[in-house]
Design a protein around this motif. Structure first.
Motif, PDB file in Angstrom:
ATOM      1  N   GLU A 183      49.931  48.930  30.944  1.00 59.35           N
ATOM      2  CA  GLU A 183      50.650  49.294  29.724  1.00 59.35           C
ATOM      3  C   GLU A 183      51.474  48.128  29.225  1.00 59.35           C
ATOM      4  O   GLU A 183      51.684  47.952  28.035  1.00 59.35           O
ATOM      5  CB  GLU A 183      51.536  50.506  29.987  1.00 59.35           C
ATOM      6  CG  GLU A 183      50.840  51.770  29.530  1.00 59.35           C
ATOM      7  CD  GLU A 183      51.487  53.024  30.041  1.00 59.35           C
ATOM      8  OE1 GLU A 183      52.725  53.049  30.149  1.00 59.35           O
ATOM      9  OE2 GLU A 183      50.732  53.970  30.329  1.00 59.35           O
ATOM     10  N   LYS A 184      51.923  47.337  30.185  1.00 61.20           N
ATOM     11  CA  LYS A 184      52.709  46.149  29.871  1.00 61.20           C
ATOM     12  C   LYS A 184      52.187  45.012  30.743  1.00 61.20           C
ATOM     13  O   LYS A 184      51.893  45.229  31.914  1.00 61.20           O
ATOM     14  CB  LYS A 184      54.180  46.417  30.206  1.00 61.20           C
ATOM     15  CG  LYS A 184      55.124  45.953  29.131  1.00 61.20           C
ATOM     16  CD  LYS A 184      56.552  46.323  29.471  1.00 61.20           C
ATOM     17  CE  LYS A 184      57.500  45.586  28.560  1.00 61.20           C
ATOM     18  NZ  LYS A 184      57.316  45.931  27.142  1.00 61.20           N
ATOM     19  N   VAL A 185      52.048  43.819  30.178  1.00 64.78           N
ATOM     20  CA  VAL A 185      51.534  42.695  30.953  1.00 64.78           C
ATOM     21  C   VAL A 185      52.654  42.092  31.800  1.00 64.78           C
ATOM     22  O   VAL A 185      53.742  41.831  31.292  1.00 64.78           O
ATOM     23  CB  VAL A 185      50.951  41.617  30.007  1.00 64.78           C
ATOM     24  CG1 VAL A 185      50.514  40.399  30.805  1.00 64.78           C
ATOM     25  CG2 VAL A 185      49.772  42.191  29.228  1.00 64.78           C
ATOM     26  N   GLU A 186      52.413  41.936  33.082  1.00 61.51           N
ATOM     27  CA  GLU A 186      53.423  41.347  33.958  1.00 61.51           C
ATOM     28  C   GLU A 186      52.969  39.975  34.439  1.00 61.51           C
ATOM     29  O   GLU A 186      52.006  39.858  35.185  1.00 61.51           O
ATOM     30  CB  GLU A 186      53.661  42.267  35.160  1.00 61.51           C
ATOM     31  CG  GLU A 186      54.432  43.520  34.807  1.00 61.51           C
ATOM     32  CD  GLU A 186      54.665  44.367  36.035  1.00 61.51           C
ATOM     33  OE1 GLU A 186      55.541  43.991  36.849  1.00 61.51           O
ATOM     34  OE2 GLU A 186      53.971  45.380  36.188  1.00 61.51           O
ATOM     35  N   GLU A 187      53.680  38.968  34.026  1.00 57.58           N
ATOM     36  CA  GLU A 187      53.336  37.589  34.340  1.00 57.58           C
ATOM     37  C   GLU A 187      53.228  37.368  35.850  1.00 57.58           C
ATOM     38  O   GLU A 187      52.325  36.672  36.331  1.00 57.58           O
ATOM     39  CB  GLU A 187      54.434  36.679  33.764  1.00 57.58           C
ATOM     40  CG  GLU A 187      53.999  35.234  33.641  1.00 57.58           C
ATOM     41  CD  GLU A 187      55.128  34.356  33.097  1.00 57.58           C
ATOM     42  OE1 GLU A 187      55.877  34.821  32.217  1.00 57.58           O
ATOM     43  OE2 GLU A 187      55.253  33.215  33.572  1.00 57.58           O
ATOM     44  N   ARG A 188      54.125  38.000  36.579  1.00 61.52           N
ATOM     45  CA  ARG A 188      54.155  37.877  38.041  1.00 61.52           C
ATOM     46  C   ARG A 188      52.832  38.353  38.641  1.00 61.52           C
ATOM     47  O   ARG A 188      52.272  37.720  39.532  1.00 61.52           O
ATOM     48  CB  ARG A 188      55.321  38.756  38.542  1.00 61.52           C
ATOM     49  CG  ARG A 188      55.642  38.700  39.995  1.00 61.52           C
ATOM     50  CD  ARG A 188      56.815  39.675  40.267  1.00 61.52           C
ATOM     51  NE  ARG A 188      56.562  41.002  39.660  1.00 61.52           N
ATOM     52  CZ  ARG A 188      55.814  41.949  40.226  1.00 61.52           C
ATOM     53  NH1 ARG A 188      55.270  41.731  41.406  1.00 61.52           N
ATOM     54  NH2 ARG A 188      55.634  43.118  39.630  1.00 61.52           N
ATOM     55  N   VAL A 189      52.312  39.472  38.100  1.00 66.94           N
ATOM     56  CA  VAL A 189      51.050  40.010  38.613  1.00 66.94           C
ATOM     57  C   VAL A 189      49.892  39.089  38.243  1.00 66.94           C
ATOM     58  O   VAL A 189      49.032  38.776  39.067  1.00 66.94           O
ATOM     59  CB  VAL A 189      50.796  41.436  38.059  1.00 66.94           C
ATOM     60  CG1 VAL A 189      49.487  41.993  38.595  1.00 66.94           C
ATOM     61  CG2 VAL A 189      51.958  42.350  38.406  1.00 66.94           C
ATOM     62  N   VAL A 190      49.883  38.602  36.997  1.00 64.30           N
ATOM     63  CA  VAL A 190      48.815  37.691  36.557  1.00 64.30           C
ATOM     64  C   VAL A 190      48.789  36.466  37.465  1.00 64.30           C
ATOM     65  O   VAL A 190      47.734  36.060  37.959  1.00 64.30           O
ATOM     66  CB  VAL A 190      49.022  37.267  35.079  1.00 64.30           C
ATOM     67  CG1 VAL A 190      47.999  36.206  34.685  1.00 64.30           C
ATOM     68  CG2 VAL A 190      48.921  38.469  34.150  1.00 64.30           C
ATOM     69  N   ASP A 191      49.964  35.905  37.730  1.00 64.49           N
ATOM     70  CA  ASP A 191      50.033  34.713  38.588  1.00 64.49           C
ATOM     71  C   ASP A 191      49.529  34.982  39.997  1.00 64.49           C
ATOM     72  O   ASP A 191      48.829  34.155  40.586  1.00 64.49           O
ATOM     73  CB  ASP A 191      51.477  34.176  38.648  1.00 64.49           C
ATOM     74  CG  ASP A 191      51.881  33.545  37.324  1.00 64.49           C
ATOM     75  OD1 ASP A 191      50.970  33.284  36.499  1.00 64.49           O
ATOM     76  OD2 ASP A 191      53.085  33.323  37.108  1.00 64.49           O
ATOM     77  N   SER A 192      49.884  36.151  40.534  1.00 68.70           N
ATOM     78  CA  SER A 192      49.461  36.435  41.904  1.00 68.70           C
ATOM     79  C   SER A 192      47.940  36.652  41.963  1.00 68.70           C
ATOM     80  O   SER A 192      47.290  36.285  42.942  1.00 68.70           O
ATOM     81  CB  SER A 192      50.207  37.644  42.476  1.00 68.70           C
ATOM     82  OG  SER A 192      49.840  38.809  41.775  1.00 68.70           O
ATOM     83  N   LEU A 193      47.373  37.242  40.899  1.00 76.33           N
ATOM     84  CA  LEU A 193      45.920  37.447  40.874  1.00 76.33           C
ATOM     85  C   LEU A 193      45.180  36.132  40.649  1.00 76.33           C
ATOM     86  O   LEU A 193      44.090  35.916  41.163  1.00 76.33           O
ATOM     87  CB  LEU A 193      45.545  38.465  39.792  1.00 76.33           C
ATOM     88  CG  LEU A 193      46.027  39.890  40.051  1.00 76.33           C
ATOM     89  CD1 LEU A 193      45.696  40.792  38.872  1.00 76.33           C
ATOM     90  CD2 LEU A 193      45.405  40.446  41.333  1.00 76.33           C
ATOM     91  N   LEU A 194      45.814  35.260  39.876  1.00 79.20           N
ATOM     92  CA  LEU A 194      45.204  33.954  39.583  1.00 79.20           C
ATOM     93  C   LEU A 194      44.913  33.188  40.875  1.00 79.20           C
ATOM     94  O   LEU A 194      43.923  32.472  40.978  1.00 79.20           O
ATOM     95  CB  LEU A 194      46.153  33.159  38.678  1.00 79.20           C
ATOM     96  CG  LEU A 194      45.614  31.883  38.049  1.00 79.20           C
ATOM     97  CD1 LEU A 194      44.359  32.162  37.230  1.00 79.20           C
ATOM     98  CD2 LEU A 194      46.687  31.252  37.162  1.00 79.20           C
TER      99      LEU A 194
END
Ligand code: ADP
Ligand code: MG
Length: 347
Positions: free
Chosen positions: A133-144
């Motif tokens: 629902e909301k993009v979380e930079e922290r999650v994107v970075d950890s998945l990257l």
């Protein structure tokens, strides 16, 4: 499901005033249409024996889907992705062929084409699940950190005179996504099957990715329409150009149809593997002609990720032709194409 046909077989009757006939004037063209991989497919070929291969074609499509569909829970790719094991895992031959070509194209495009983006594809909601629902930079970075394609290793071994294909990942959380290449590969599989049946005049299309050989009829080349990414709509298709294909594969990627809105911002289904975010560039579409459709399909996606200059250099390195559409600094639509592509355009 999304209808994403950016390339299509042009109705030859309209262009030439005749239908496809063989040299004796007989119309032996056979056509098969259906659904696969969440989209439509079309197969056309000329056969004086008027053979029908519907069942064989359906089985081949089932085979490819059972290998690479992330929407089938027990497909090879889903099982491999879900596996918590980092030991060598048995995969089928289709899977191994696509893995090897992916590896070559990953290297050639400096990672712009990267099937290891699966954890991010899922996060953004372009896999089997809904997006956030909301993009979380922290999650994107950890998945990257979990999208390194070099962390996969493939090999083949002979067991009792039979070839076995194996793949492993260095971390159980790593996952693959062949969606940007599997349609093209499926097209090649059907094309090669028909060719092995002795057919010479073949057209195969899955979701707008195409492979042809021979002709649609005597002095009647296969002509493919390339969708205009700006002025075309699903209900009123407009062609940017018509391309005559003597043989080979053609595929198009565009940022204009498979789009999702999160928190008021639009995201396309192509991920930039260097940032983890959905691609934001001024490239509107990329149409690629290659010897086979699998290469064209993957390179089209890579060209949406890379900068315009890099994309042009990757096309040269891959020895394929391309037409890229982009909006320039003033917002005007412009195109850049390789010499070889320009030669294929019909006036
Ligand atoms: P298009 O028709 O726009 O080329 P494709 O279906 O060929 O689209 O490929 C897009 C899909 O590929 C995405 O939905 C995602 O599953 C996957 N993907 C996204 N980004 C990448 C990438 N950088 N490299 C490889 N695959 C990607
Ligand atoms: Mg693609």
């Amino acid at each position: 499901m999304m209808k994403n046909i950016a390339l299509w077989l042009v109705v030859l009757v309209a262009l030439y005033g005749c239908t496809s006939k063989d040299s004796g004037g007989n119309d032996y063209s056979i056509r098969l249409e259906g659904r696969t991989m969440g989209t439509t497919f079309e197969v056309v070929y000329i056969d004086s024996q008027e053979r029908v291969f519907d069942n064989a074609i359906d089985s081949l499509l089932v085979e490819v889907n059972n290998s690479m569909s992330t929407y089938i829970p027990n497909s090879t790719i889903s099982t491999f992705n879900a596996s918590n094991d980092t030991a060598f895992f048995p995969v089928d031959e289709h899977f191994y062929i696509v893995y090897l070509r992916s590896k070559a194209l990953y290297n050639l495009t400096h990672g712009a084409f990267n099937p290891a983006v699966m954890p991010l594809v899922r996060y953004w909601g372009f896999g089997p699940e809904e997006g956030p629902e909301k993009v979380e930079e922290r999650v994107v970075d950890s998945l990257l950190a979990l999208t390194d394609f070099r962390a996969f290793e493939g090999t083949k071994v002979m067991v009792d005179g039979e070839t076995r294909y194996l793949l492993k990942k260095s971390d159980p959380r790593l996952q693959l996504d062949f969606s940007a290449i599997a349609k093209g590969y499926g097209v090649d599989v059907l094309h090669d099957f028909l060719q092995a049946k002795g057919l010479q005049n073949i057209f195969v299309e899955i979701g707008g990715e195409i492979r042809v050989s021979g002709q649609a009829g005597p002095e009647l080349p296969w002509v493919v329409g390339i969708e205009d990414p700006v002025n075309s709509t699903i209900d009123n298709r407009k062609a940017l150009a018509y391309v005559t294909l003597p043989k080979g594969g053609i595929a198009t990627s565009g940022n204009y149809r498979n789009v999702r809105e999160i928190d008021g911002v639009k995201y396309t289904h192509t991920i930039d593997p260097s940032t983890g975010y959905s691609v934001r560039s001024n490239t509107l579409s990329a149409s690629i002609v290659a010897e086979d459709c699998m290469t064209a399909d993957a390179m089209a996606t890579a060209c949406m990720v890379a900068s315009l200059d890099s994309a042009v250099s990757y096309l040269a390195a891959a020895n394929v032709e391309g037409l890229l559409m982009y909006s320039d600094a003033e917002g005007t639509i412009d195109t850049v194409q390789t010499k070889g592509f320009a030669h294929l355009i019909r006036e």
